[in-house]
Scaffold this active site. Structure first.
Site, PDB file in Angstrom:
ATOM      1  N   GLY A 154       0.700  -1.180  -0.103  1.00 15.68           N
ATOM      2  CA  GLY A 154      -0.011   0.016   0.047  1.00 15.68           C
ATOM      3  C   GLY A 154       0.758   1.207  -0.030  1.00 15.68           C
ATOM      4  O   GLY A 154       0.064   2.523  -0.137  1.00 15.68           O
TER       5      GLY A 154
ATOM      6  N   GLU B 210       3.902  -6.686   1.526  1.00 13.67           N
ATOM      7  CA  GLU B 210       3.361  -7.240  -0.080  1.00 13.67           C
ATOM      8  C   GLU B 210       3.326  -5.812  -0.740  1.00 13.67           C
ATOM      9  O   GLU B 210       2.159  -5.575  -1.227  1.00 13.67           O
ATOM     10  CB  GLU B 210       2.033  -7.675   0.312  1.00 13.67           C
ATOM     11  CG  GLU B 210       1.696  -8.829   1.214  1.00 13.67           C
ATOM     12  CD  GLU B 210       0.331  -9.123   1.730  1.00 13.67           C
ATOM     13  OE1 GLU B 210      -0.667  -8.328   1.402  1.00 13.67           O
ATOM     14  OE2 GLU B 210       0.051 -10.462   1.934  1.00 13.67           O
TER      15      GLU B 210
ATOM     16  N   ARG C 126      -6.468   3.621 -15.156  1.00 16.91           N
ATOM     17  CA  ARG C 126      -6.567   4.415 -13.966  1.00 16.91           C
ATOM     18  C   ARG C 126      -7.244   5.742 -13.879  1.00 16.91           C
ATOM     19  O   ARG C 126      -7.971   6.254 -13.092  1.00 16.91           O
ATOM     20  CB  ARG C 126      -5.209   4.315 -13.544  1.00 16.91           C
ATOM     21  CG  ARG C 126      -4.628   3.032 -13.271  1.00 16.91           C
ATOM     22  CD  ARG C 126      -3.295   3.028 -12.617  1.00 16.91           C
ATOM     23  NE  ARG C 126      -3.558   3.388 -11.031  1.00 16.91           N
ATOM     24  CZ  ARG C 126      -3.225   4.653 -11.032  1.00 16.91           C
ATOM     25  NH1 ARG C 126      -2.551   5.615 -11.676  1.00 16.91           N
ATOM     26  NH2 ARG C 126      -3.357   5.258  -9.711  1.00 16.91           N
TER      27      ARG C 126
ATOM     28  N   CYS D  47     -15.501   5.016 -27.622  1.00 12.91           N
ATOM     29  CA  CYS D  47     -16.752   5.790 -27.503  1.00 12.91           C
ATOM     30  C   CYS D  47     -17.169   6.084 -26.273  1.00 12.91           C
ATOM     31  O   CYS D  47     -18.288   5.205 -25.839  1.00 12.91           O
ATOM     32  CB  CYS D  47     -17.585   4.818 -28.389  1.00 12.91           C
ATOM     33  SG  CYS D  47     -16.971   4.820 -30.276  1.00 12.91           S
ATOM     34  N   GLU D  48     -16.869   6.525 -25.339  1.00 17.20           N
ATOM     35  CA  GLU D  48     -17.013   7.035 -24.149  1.00 17.20           C
ATOM     36  C   GLU D  48     -16.467   8.212 -23.563  1.00 17.20           C
ATOM     37  O   GLU D  48     -15.233   8.403 -23.677  1.00 17.20           O
ATOM     38  CB  GLU D  48     -16.694   5.958 -23.032  1.00 17.20           C
ATOM     39  CG  GLU D  48     -16.776   4.542 -23.094  1.00 17.20           C
ATOM     40  CD  GLU D  48     -17.905   3.919 -22.304  1.00 17.20           C
ATOM     41  OE1 GLU D  48     -18.356   4.587 -21.367  1.00 17.20           O
ATOM     42  OE2 GLU D  48     -18.210   2.729 -22.403  1.00 17.20           O
TER      43      GLU D  48
END
Ligand code: PLP
Length: 421
Positions: A239, A275, A314, A346-347
């Protein structure tokens, strides 16, 4: 040390000019730097040198086997969150005793796969999972080493979609109920309770939330030991955030993270696992894209790229910021202008940046998205029947295609037509 720098006016990945890769594989593509991957892994590894430890790369960040193998050869373990990731890690040569299995919904099939193939530990996230794990371990005739993921109810102060340590999140068991759940686990014949697991979220840019979580883990360790559990391993999650802009204040360094771990849980004498995913891979990768058109709109100009939201989701998914820079170094003093930088999908969500100040780039030129190594290629799709884009790994002056672009035939022939049509 940045391994993506301009040399002779052209952006390079280590010692390879990006236009050379573009000419060989076409655009868009992902490119990763071996030196950066190894450097980031080594920073974490050294930050825990004060104790017995294993850095388990969270391979969901970027899971190409060439990346896994690069890290595994340097001594990394892997944190996997699915049966597919488990098999991929094994295929890359990672031994089972260096693989930890995380995830909130492990199926009996996935558990069976890991128990028969070899596993370092399961990070168990619920009582029902514990019951299934105990049953499957009994069937296989083994004892499953487990930690239990506790949810410490701390605010990670990160984007809501990547926070995992508040009580309202789906992850882990509430820390307040931990002693009860550990007692249940200890009573199960085929489980060996070895430690505690915690992971509070991603892209954390300060140490405070980690400190709160690890202090709670330290307290819980003492309580569980007093209850008779042999707690000997702490998996403290990943993280740690990365700088996505070069102007922003930099997040804490792995060395400071390691020192925080030592300060909060070091006295317990446990083996430590961490991790990290994003910090290892994020700034080790770029997405390189070609400019298809420069379009003048009503009061704004658009850069229309051949890369799109299906290749790098993202910005659409997390409102994430990526630096976007021209591959040809702008001449000193070049005036910048605002552009909306978009893909062809197409967005309206297929927008990488709005009113981003950029040196002018022309159709046919290349741009690079920085910090695209983590949660980039792994989250891509073939939306709009756009082929998954190639991945390339650079090492010094060498490069290799580590995932080729599929052909349209390969994509289209994957569909099967029912006989009634
Ligand atoms: C995603 C994840 C990580 C890695 O998070 P990063 O922010 O990429 O470091 C580590 N552990 C678990 C359980 C995860 O789900």
């Amino acid at each position: 040390m940045d391994h993506f720098l301009y040399q002779n006016g052209v952006l390079h990945a280590e010692d390879v000019p990006l236009p050379e890769i573009a000419a060989a594989v076409g655009t868009p593509f992902y490119v990763y730097s071996t030196a950066t991957l190894l450097r980031h892994f080594t920073l974490f590894d050294e930050a825990l040198n004060w104790t017995d430890h294993l850095v388990c790369y969270a391979m969901k960040a970027a899971s190409n086997q060439a990346i896994l193998k690069t890290l595994a050869q340097a001594g990394a373990g892997m944190d996997v969150v699915s049966g597919g990731e488990y098999l991929r890690a094994k295929a890359a040569g990672v031994p089972g005793d260096r693989i930890v299995f995380s995830g909130v919904g492990k199926t009996a099939e996935e558990i069976h796969m890991a128990l028969t193939g070899g596993i370092r530990q399961f990070n168990v996230e619920s009582e029902p999972e514990m019951v299934v794990l105990n049953r499957v371990a009994g069937e296989v005739g083994v004892t499953a080493p487990i930690t239990i993921r506790v949810n410490p109810d701390v605010d990670a102060k990160t984007h809501a979609k990547i926070a995992t340590g508040k009580s309202e999140n789906k992850f882990g068991i509430p820390i307040a109920r931990a002693r009860e759940v550990y007692a249940m686990a200890a009573a199960m014949e085929h489980l060996d309770v070895i430690g505690i697991d915690v992971h509070i979220g991603s892209q954390l840019t300060e140490l405070g939330p980690f400190e709160q979580a690890y202090l709670k883990v330290a307290e819980l360790t003492e309580q569980l030991r007093a209850d008779g559990h042999d707690i000997r391993r702490l998996d403290l999650g990943g993280g740690l955030g990365i700088p996505y802009t070069r102007s922003n204040e930099a997040p804490p360094l792995p060395m400071e993270f390691g020192a925080l771990i030592q300060r909060t849980v070091g006295h317990l004498g446990c083996e430590i696992e961490i991790e990290p995913g994003r910090l290892i891979a994020g700034n080790a990768g770029l997405m390189v894209s070609g400019v298809i058109y420069v379009k003048s709109g009503e009061g704004r100009d658009f850069l229309i790229l051949d890369g799109a939201m299906n290749d790098l989701i993202r910005p659409a998914m997390y409102e994430a910021y990526h630096d976007i820079i021209p591959v040809t170094e702008p001449a000193p003093g070049t005036e910048q202008a605002p552009f909306d930088i978009v893909g062809p999908v197409c967005e309206s969500g297929d927008t990488f940046a709005k009113q981003r100040m950029m040196p002018p780039v022309a159709a046919g030129e290349l741009v690079a998205f920085r910090s695209a190594g983590a949660y980039g290629a792994v989250m891509s799709s073939e939306y709009n029947t756009r082929p998954l884009i190639p991945e390339v790994l650079v090492k010094g002056d060498q490069y290799a295609v580590i995932r080729p672009r599929p052909t349209f035939d390969e994509i289209i022939n994957r569909d099967t037509i029912p006989e009634w049509l």
